[in-house]
Design a protein around this motif. Sequence first.
Motif, PDB file in Angstrom:
ATOM      1  N   SER A  18       8.893  -4.161  -0.374  1.00 21.67           N
ATOM      2  CA  SER A  18       7.934  -4.124  -1.456  1.00 21.67           C
ATOM      3  C   SER A  18       7.921  -5.466  -2.153  1.00 21.67           C
ATOM      4  O   SER A  18       8.928  -6.165  -2.220  1.00 21.67           O
ATOM      5  N   SER A  30       3.471  -3.141  -3.352  1.00 23.36           N
ATOM      6  CA  SER A  30       3.946  -1.914  -3.977  1.00 23.36           C
ATOM      7  C   SER A  30       5.216  -2.167  -4.770  1.00 23.36           C
ATOM      8  O   SER A  30       5.895  -3.183  -4.591  1.00 23.36           O
ATOM      9  N   LYS A  93       6.973   5.319  -4.424  1.00 15.20           N
ATOM     10  CA  LYS A  93       6.498   3.971  -4.730  1.00 15.20           C
ATOM     11  C   LYS A  93       5.108   4.001  -5.342  1.00 15.20           C
ATOM     12  O   LYS A  93       4.344   4.949  -5.162  1.00 15.20           O
ATOM     13  N   SER A  95       1.678   1.890  -5.188  1.00 13.89           N
ATOM     14  CA  SER A  95       1.060   0.961  -4.247  1.00 13.89           C
ATOM     15  C   SER A  95      -0.368   0.643  -4.668  1.00 13.89           C
ATOM     16  O   SER A  95      -1.113   1.536  -5.096  1.00 13.89           O
TER      17      SER A  95
END
Length: 801
Positions: A18, A30, A93, A95
């Motif tokens: 990420s 993300s 997460k 994103s």
Amino acid sequence: MAALFHILLFLAIHFQVSSSTSDTLNKGSSLSVEKPDDVLTSLDGVFTAGFHQVGNNSFCFAIWFTEKSDHYKNRTIVWMANRDQPVNGKHSKLSLLKTGDLILTDAGQSNVWSTSTTSVTPTSLSLQNSGNLVLINSENVILWQSFDFPTDTLLPSQLLTRNTIVVSMRSPSNYSSGFYKLFFDDDNLLRLLFDGLEVSSVYWFEPWLTGRSAGRSTDNSSRVAVMDSLGKFTSTDKYNLTASDYGAALQRRLTVDCDGNVRLRSRAKPGENWVVTGQIFQDPCKIHGVCGPNSVCSYEPSTGRKCSCLPGYKMSNHTDWYYGCEPEFDYTCSRNESSFFKLSKLEFFGYDYGYFTNYTFMQCEELCLRLCNCKGFQYSRIPSLSTYSCYPKTVLLNGYRSPSFFGDIYLRVPKIHLSSYGLPQEEYSLSCLNKMVELDRTYEKSRVSGLVKFLLWFACGLGGFEIICILLVLGLITRKRRDPNEDKYGKYGYHLAATGFKRFRYAELNNATKGFSEEIGRGAAGVVYKAVLADRRVAAIKMLNETNQGEGQFLAEANTIGRVNHMNLIEMWGYCSEGKHRLLVYEYMEHGSLAQKLASNELDWEKRFEIALGTAKGLAYLHEECLEWVLHCDVKPQNILLDSNYQPKVADFGLSKLVNRDDLKNWSFSKIRGTRGYIAPEWVYNLPITSKVDVYSYGVVVLEMVTGKNPLKPDVDAIDGEQRRLIMWVREKLLNGTSASDIEARIGEVIDPSFRGVYDVKKMAILLEVALRCVEEDRDARPTMSQVVEMLVQLDKDQEH
């Protein structure tokens, strides 16, 4: 080969890691819940956005004031994306997709929250110095911003508008939505609402005041409120709240707290404690719902707010005062077994059966004893007047002890326990809840390598393909051996169900109805025909009007209704769905509809009482007992059918509104449902629709049964030619009575003349009381259908004894 390996390794690292920047998240990137450093920080360093722990392995994406210590317990949260649906602490997460949508996914890759935005140009997410999280495209067009979706906090320059609501937290450590809301009402005035577990009420500004008397102005249409950086909160309705340290350059925030108060807070720098510099309520006991039902709130500046149960009551939930108190005694409706216990200088706001001026104490006591649902009465006077007023209470909520109150409350209790009510009640210190959210967010990470996964999926896919081929061959063989008279729905169209619920062919129903020739009913949803089925059963076939509803949805709902089973609900035997045809097959009712029998004056008072009771039982089952809750949305005499014994069966509930038990707050309707004269005010004023709309319609039906008057026709007894609705006419006739004999005479004025004076006065009085409670304008003041059943059944039991 080595070059290919290095390329694959680069791609794997590129897509798995990420990425985050100091204040901006770019498309295709993300933020991971597993990486504490995956955060966005405003350029001035005041605000941080990232994942915040809210419970055991539970996280929300949030914005907070940056602190010297970054431990999550020290954070001051100002916004949350998923406050009511935390995500797992593994593999979740946030994103920013290339399509322009910002999404929050849980460990199982489910989409928990998103901005639902799209953009053909590149987008980026940035945290501004104001604390506003902004999604913007390359043309500097704001696609979404957190300031438009506040949680419990407003920051300087953040607007509260007609389209936004600030909702409190449930407790200091429970970030989910609480019971208190700050919003602009339809009259352009800023208000506070208590939206509790069972009831709701506006508590600020005082509900009995008009805008003008409260110093407010309705002469605006913008509906905007905002706090400036110097500490002044202003609204377009001329309300102002100014911080005691106004003018200083400080960090500031305005919150709707979990105790229902609105407070301004400020501090000089990170790490310091927040100081309350302004609040709407100086006396927290004036806030509704703080101690729950059947309880009393008292306040002393030196000791704070305290809650206690009423005599004879105990706490319902020892960890949560919002549940209030419950009686330790068995409540009785019998007037001979009831007495009253006086509590001085105690006021309960709202939930009155009525307001009766210039009543003597004996008249007020007698009125409460006549009402089965009366929990007590308030007897008080206005200081400027010498006369007293009577307020029978159906719910004891918002109890508040005040030395300046000119009145007392008289609590209804069983006579046998009266001597024990003088004992002092235990008091408890009350603060907001302080219970940690405990959520099961387990996640087992797979240890199987990618290559092994691929081989397993390939083997499963190949095996599945072979099984499908075998099944197709067997199906062709079986089809050739089938009876040529069988159709695509199985032999004779029957489903494989133990209930005998059947899927009919259209041709079969066309023959049963002789080409749909004998019409026996008609409504907004369709036409009903009489039919004789192949097994000689007489049925009612309802042909639904053309609808945009898909076949899959129709079949799912029809099957659900087919499983509903109650003696006071019409039984559905099956359905048909072919092409554009949608038909429902019901049992046939010999005596037709209640509307037909009321019009012909064929029902005596006993039959009408039993019909009212049976109808209530059927609706209570739909609302509270069946597998999926059903709102009828069109309760009226035409939809109450009578069998050979005049037992009522609620009909036409088939596809009204199925409600998921887990989604009670999201019932939605695209248009008004129901029949003029029977629809509840919520439909007209675009308020949230609940089961109370059926309760209102039921109340109108009961009034029609008791009085014999149609709610759609003008009142023949109107004064000065004014056409009054049935509800207003009955209420006016009954509430002017004082003595028992006077009340009995007034009941006689509204009773259906076809009874010719032959009826049970007590049963008719209870029916009228129930009906008038059901048609209250405020839906929270109406009983549930199960409570209606209890009142009517209790009356039968009392008369048996």
